[in-house]
Design a protein around this motif. Structure first.
Motif, short mmCIF file in Angstrom:
data_model
loop_
_atom_site.label_atom_id
_atom_site.label_comp_id
_atom_site.label_asym_id
_atom_site.label_seq_id
_atom_site.Cartn_x
_atom_site.Cartn_y
_atom_site.Cartn_z
N PHE A 19 0.81 -1.22 0.00
CA PHE A 19 0.00 0.00 0.00
C PHE A 19 0.84 1.27 0.00
O PHE A 19 0.32 2.36 -0.24
CB PHE A 19 -0.92 0.02 1.23
N THR A 20 2.14 1.16 0.26
CA THR A 20 2.97 2.36 0.35
C THR A 20 3.13 3.05 -1.00
O THR A 20 3.48 4.23 -1.04
CB THR A 20 4.35 2.02 0.91
N ASP A 21 2.87 2.33 -2.10
CA ASP A 21 2.95 2.95 -3.42
C ASP A 21 1.57 3.31 -3.96
O ASP A 21 1.42 3.63 -5.15
CB ASP A 21 3.69 2.04 -4.41
N ASP A 22 0.54 3.25 -3.10
CA ASP A 22 -0.82 3.56 -3.53
C ASP A 22 -1.27 4.92 -3.00
O ASP A 22 -0.84 5.37 -1.93
CB ASP A 22 -1.79 2.48 -3.02
N GLU A 23 -2.16 5.55 -3.74
CA GLU A 23 -2.68 6.86 -3.37
C GLU A 23 -3.62 6.74 -2.17
O GLU A 23 -4.35 5.77 -2.02
CB GLU A 23 -3.43 7.45 -4.57
N ARG A 24 -3.59 7.75 -1.32
CA ARG A 24 -4.54 7.82 -0.22
C ARG A 24 -5.79 8.55 -0.71
O ARG A 24 -5.71 9.67 -1.24
CB ARG A 24 -3.94 8.59 0.97
N TYR A 25 -6.94 7.91 -0.55
CA TYR A 25 -8.19 8.49 -1.03
C TYR A 25 -9.02 9.03 0.11
O TYR A 25 -9.09 8.46 1.20
CB TYR A 25 -9.01 7.43 -1.80
N ARG A 26 -9.65 10.16 -0.18
CA ARG A 26 -10.55 10.81 0.76
C ARG A 26 -11.91 11.00 0.08
O ARG A 26 -12.02 10.90 -1.14
CB ARG A 26 -9.99 12.18 1.16
N PRO A 27 -12.97 11.27 0.83
CA PRO A 27 -14.27 11.49 0.20
C PRO A 27 -14.22 12.59 -0.85
O PRO A 27 -13.48 13.58 -0.71
CB PRO A 27 -15.16 11.89 1.38
N TYR A 28 -15.00 12.44 -1.89
CA TYR A 28 -14.96 13.34 -3.05
C TYR A 28 -15.17 14.80 -2.67
O TYR A 28 -14.54 15.70 -3.24
CB TYR A 28 -16.03 12.90 -4.05
N ARG A 29 -16.03 15.06 -1.70
CA ARG A 29 -16.37 16.44 -1.37
C ARG A 29 -15.18 17.23 -0.86
O ARG A 29 -15.20 18.47 -0.91
CB ARG A 29 -17.49 16.49 -0.33
N GLU A 30 -14.14 16.54 -0.37
CA GLU A 30 -13.01 17.26 0.22
C GLU A 30 -12.10 17.86 -0.84
O GLU A 30 -11.73 19.03 -0.74
CB GLU A 30 -12.22 16.33 1.13
N ASN A 31 -11.72 17.08 -1.83
CA ASN A 31 -10.83 17.62 -2.88
C ASN A 31 -11.13 17.02 -4.26
O ASN A 31 -10.25 17.02 -5.13
CB ASN A 31 -9.36 17.43 -2.53
N GLN A 32 -12.36 16.50 -4.42
CA GLN A 32 -12.82 15.95 -5.70
C GLN A 32 -11.87 14.88 -6.24
O GLN A 32 -11.55 14.83 -7.43
CB GLN A 32 -13.01 17.07 -6.74
N GLN A 33 -11.46 14.00 -5.36
CA GLN A 33 -10.51 12.96 -5.72
C GLN A 33 -11.22 11.81 -6.44
O GLN A 33 -12.25 11.31 -6.01
CB GLN A 33 -9.82 12.44 -4.46
N ILE A 34 -10.64 11.41 -7.56
CA ILE A 34 -11.19 10.33 -8.38
C ILE A 34 -10.09 9.31 -8.65
O ILE A 34 -8.96 9.68 -9.00
CB ILE A 34 -11.73 10.86 -9.73
#
Length: 861
Positions: free
Chosen positions: A297-312
């Protein structure tokens, strides 16, 4: 939209049927559902489409008495139920109830109505096309493109007057308004849903209404992963599930790990196999997904809910050799579901329905050009409660509550529902939606359903009184542009659009709006145009049809009115918004009232009313006689909010040529204390109804108005009774009047009729089937060469009576061999006694504009 149960089944022990009539707070449909769930639990069987057996409970939604939510929740807990949600402001309790405790739970004094969680099927919204060539006239329409103006028949927003409205008032385009879309989810990457007309981000949040603690979501929504204390992991490296994992950020005390079996996850990319690890950290609600499947997991992106920074994020890999984009976008959501369970949702979309709906409400720059949805300046919130399997009714209710209370939306669209026999607006969902509109000030628009063209085929929960229920209209220009089909009628209602009235005579549908559109669609799902048009659409666009498409037209049009109101400092309540829309709707004289309600949404006219004020309108209630096969089960038996008689002659119904006078009671409940004069008018009357031209109403005093019905021909006859104080701006009340005059069928005789039905049109015939009939036999003949004509039957309860596996969607003569259904002769065994309707329709691809036919029916005993 049609409801889909796991399977049909008889009532079982523990869920005994309550005595008939209005006393049953659960109802026969829900009791049958629960019996099926219980049987599936006992046999440990897998419901179709599920990957695990049914659990030992049913999820129930309770509408309870005002102020008694907490007390009802405690009582349910004492019965052994697990309460999973409460909303005291609207009297809502949701609980997982053991099968043996269902009757006790329903019987609680504080409980008003109860609905069982149900899998509601998404209606078919694609327009099926023949294998070779189109019928009808020669020539083909031109394909839409970036050069197509906003005033066009492909996305026919102009038919509500909104194009002209926006041209006259460019800033009244939805800016300042947020629309909640309760559906299958919105594609967060679609270019036409990227920004508003002012350059702001259009999609402000993606949320999930489903909950794996709900019965249906547990069985059918595979986007959830559940975490308990057994999933807690520590250290930078951990061995779990026979795999060595390297945790993100060296691990922490609140790190959880789970994995998804991609073989059953339902993703489009076939290269996704094996295990997909998902790590979750509770302290900051962070999610890591092992997308490269290296268990690190150290080479994977950390995801947060979309409303925070529109992460897809993206699952899978695109194959550049195909038009579709196999790489699927996703957003994430994580929340604690109970004291012991955390849920992480990888919010992928496997259905394009919600994206198409969102595009109709608010797309900006369709096909990269000038075409827009209704409110291109509006923002959107996506609330997903459905997958391709269907929608959990509990998820729809939870999601609707969340949209109205937590996401700052101004208006909500939901293009989903069921088609119950008892569609009286008194289901738990309908009661809760009414309360939600009243308490939050957020107006809901919901599709009327695609179960027409039979009378009383209207769906639920759009049957709720405060919900704006929307039927589907279509113009001759859209018939040509989107289907390549030529008609002569300028405007009409689609044959599939569900008809009113409600079982209690209630006024539904409320209005109509265009029910077919070319709109955005996820580019990883196959969309496209109707083949009969002769053109294709690029990936990311589709032509869909249905009241699912009509409702977002209305919701988006309402967003224009709210946008204009905000910019002018006008405060508009849901009741005032409804009054303006209802008072100004454009009634089509060529369509029956039960099909169109008050008529087509008219944006400019509604705005004129809002600017001059509709707040002083008095409230007037209507009480009228109702006679149907289910009217004894109404809240007040045989009485409702409109005049409705669909009983058979000799059993309370009217015969052809028979005149009968009904007492319709009007009560003014607000306004001046003294007497107020009202003008009464009949709209859409074919000569059947007569009523006084005026009435005087004293506040709080019930006043009887006598309405006479004298149907001169067989069939359903309807009209709108308007009750209007000429001094106020809006029309105070609209009441539906509907009586059905059926031709009795007698054993040993044959009923027959000859007629001609135009392409894309319907003719409805009513016959009365006697009690004790063993068979109802129907035959269609006398067709012109190649004519693509069908009939389909509706039973006395307003439900379609066809039983073939293919249904009647494709059961046309000279079309795909009936697709498994005999288009000429069918028999209905042990038909229910009462009034049956036969709907005769000529398909859009019939080579004849006028299609002659001969229809005959007989019964045996």
């Amino acid at each position: 939209m049609g409801g889909l149960s796991l399977s049909a089944g008889p009532v079982q022990a523990g869920v005994a049927a309550a005595p008939g009539g209005a006393a049953d707070k659960l109802g026969s449909h829900d009791r049958a559902l629960i019996a099926t769930y219980a049987a599936q639990y006992r046999t440990r069987s897998l419901p179709a489409g599920a990957d695990q057996p049914a659990p030992d409970f049913v999820t129930l939604m309770f509408a309870v008495r005002s102020g008694r939510t907490d007390a009802a929740a405690r009582q349910l807990t004492d019965l052994g139920a697990e309460v999973t949600g409460t909303e005291p402001e609207i009297g809502y309790v949701k609980a997982n109830v053991p099968f043996a405790a269902v009757d006790q739970a329903v019987a609680l004094d504080d409980v008003l109505r109860v609905d069982a969680d149900e899998l509601l099927a998404l209606d078919e919204t694609t327009a099926a096309t023949p294998a070779a060539g189109a019928g009808g006239d020669a020539g083909r329409p031109v394909a839409p493109s970036a050069a197509t103006p906003d005033d066009n028949p492909y996305m026919p927003t102009r038919e509500t007057g909104s194009v002209a409205f926006k041209n006259e008032h460019p800033s009244y385009d939805g800016r300042g308004v947020t629309i909640g879309v309760m559906d299958t989810g919105i594609d967060p990457t679609h270019p036409a849903l990227a920004t508003t007309t002012t350059g702001e981000r259009k999609l402000v949040d993606t949320a999930v209404g489903s909950n794996p603690l709900n019965l249906i979501d547990l069985l059918f929504d595979r986007t959830w992963l559940l975490y308990t204390n057994g999933n807690k992991v520590t250290g930078p490296v951990v061995d779990k599930y026979d795999i060595t994992w390297t945790l993100p950020d060296g691990g922490s005390d609140d790190m959880y790990l789970n994995r998804k079996n991609l073989a059953i996850a339902g993703y489009a990319d076939p290269t996704l196999t094996g295990t997909l690890g998902v790590a979750y950290r509770e302290s900051d609600n962070a999610v890591w997904i092992d997308l490269n499947q290296d268990y690190v997991f150290t080479d994977d992106e950390r995801y947060r809910p979309y409303r925070e920074n529109q992460q897809i994020g993206y699952l899978g890999t695109d194959n550049p050799a195909t038009e579709l984009n196999e790489r699927q976008p996703f957003t994430v959501e994580a929340r604690r579901l109970s004291s012991a369970i955390i849920g992480v949702n990888i919010n992928t979309l496997d259905e394009g329905h919600g994206t198409h709906v969102a595009g109709i409400t608010a797309a900006n720059g369709i096909l990269g050009g000038q075409m827009d949805g209704q409110a291109p300046g509006a923002k959107l919130v996506s609330m997903r409660a459905c997958t391709h399997n269907g929608c959990s009714s509990a998820a729809l209710t939870d999601g609707m509550v969340a949209l109205a209370t937590d996401y700052g939306v101004d208006v909500i669209n939901m293009s989903i529902g069921s088609a119950p026999a008892l569609n009286d607006g008194q289901s738990a969902m309908a009661l809760l939606y009414d309360r939600l509109i009243e308490t939050t000030g957020v107006q809901m628009f919901i599709s009327a359903g695609n179960s027409g063209a039979g009378t009383n085929s209207h769906g639920d929960p759009s049957a709720a009184g405060n919900v704006v229920s929307v039927g589907a209209s279509v113009s001759k220009h859209t018939w040509w542009a989107n289907y390549g089909s030529f008609v002569t009628q300028v405007r009409s209602v689609f044959p599939f659009s569900s008809r009113g009235p409600r079982e209690d005579g209630g006024f539904k549908p409320d209005i109509t709006a265009p029910g077919a559109a070319i709109a955005p669609y996820p580019n990883w799902l196959a969309g496209g145009a109707v083949a009969d048009t002769g053109y294709t659409l690029p990936a990311g666009y589709a032509m869909l049809q249905g009241t699912s498409m009509a409702s977002p037209q209305a919701a988006g049009a309402a967003a224009l009115l709210l946008s204009a109101a905000k910019q002018n400092g006008i405060s508009v309540t849901p009741a005032e918004l409804r009054r303006a829309i209802f008072s100004t709707a454009d009634f089509n004289k060529d369509e029956p009232a039960i099909a169109q309600g008050r008529g087509e949404f008219d944006v400019p006219h509604a705005w004129q009313y809002l600017t001059k004020g509709v707040a002083g309108t008095d409230a007037v209630t209507v009480s009228a006689p109702v006679c149907t096969v289910l009217s004894d089960k109404l809240a007040t038996p045989h009485t409702g909010s409109g005049l409705y008689n669909s009983c058979a002659p000799g059993s309370g119904g009217q015969g052809v040529g028979e005149s009968r006078t009904y007492d319709v009671t009007l009560t003014r409940t607000s306004g001046a204390e003294g007497a107020v004069d009202y003008v009464l008018d009949l709209r859409g009357n074919d000569g059947t109804f007569t009523a006084p031209s005026k009435v005087t109403l004293v506040k709080g005093v019930p006043t009887v108005v006598q309405v006479t019905a004298a149907p001169a021909t067989q069939g359903i006859h309807s009209a709108v009774l308007t009750i209007d104080n000429a001094v106020t701006r809006a029309v105070e009340q609209h009441a539906m009047l509907a009586v059905e005059a059926a031709t009795p069928l007698a054993p040993g005789t044959t009923w027959a009729v000859e007629g001609t039905v135009d392409r894309n049109d319907t003719i409805i015939y009513s016959v009365a089937v006697p009690a004790g009939a063993t068979s109802l036999d129907v035959n269609l003949s006398g067709l012109a060469d190649g004519s693509q004509t069908r009939w389909w039957a509706f039973g006395p309860d307003g439900l379609e009576a066809e039983k073939s596996s293919a249904g009647t969607v494709y059961c046309y003569a000279n079309y795909q061999d009936g697709n498994g259904c005999d288009p000429f002769t069918r028999s209905y065994a042990k038909p229910k006694p009462g009034v049956w309707e036969f709907v005769v329709e000529a398909r859009r691809t019939s080579p004849h504009l006028a299609n002659p036919f001969h229809l005959a029916a007989s019964v045996t005993q």
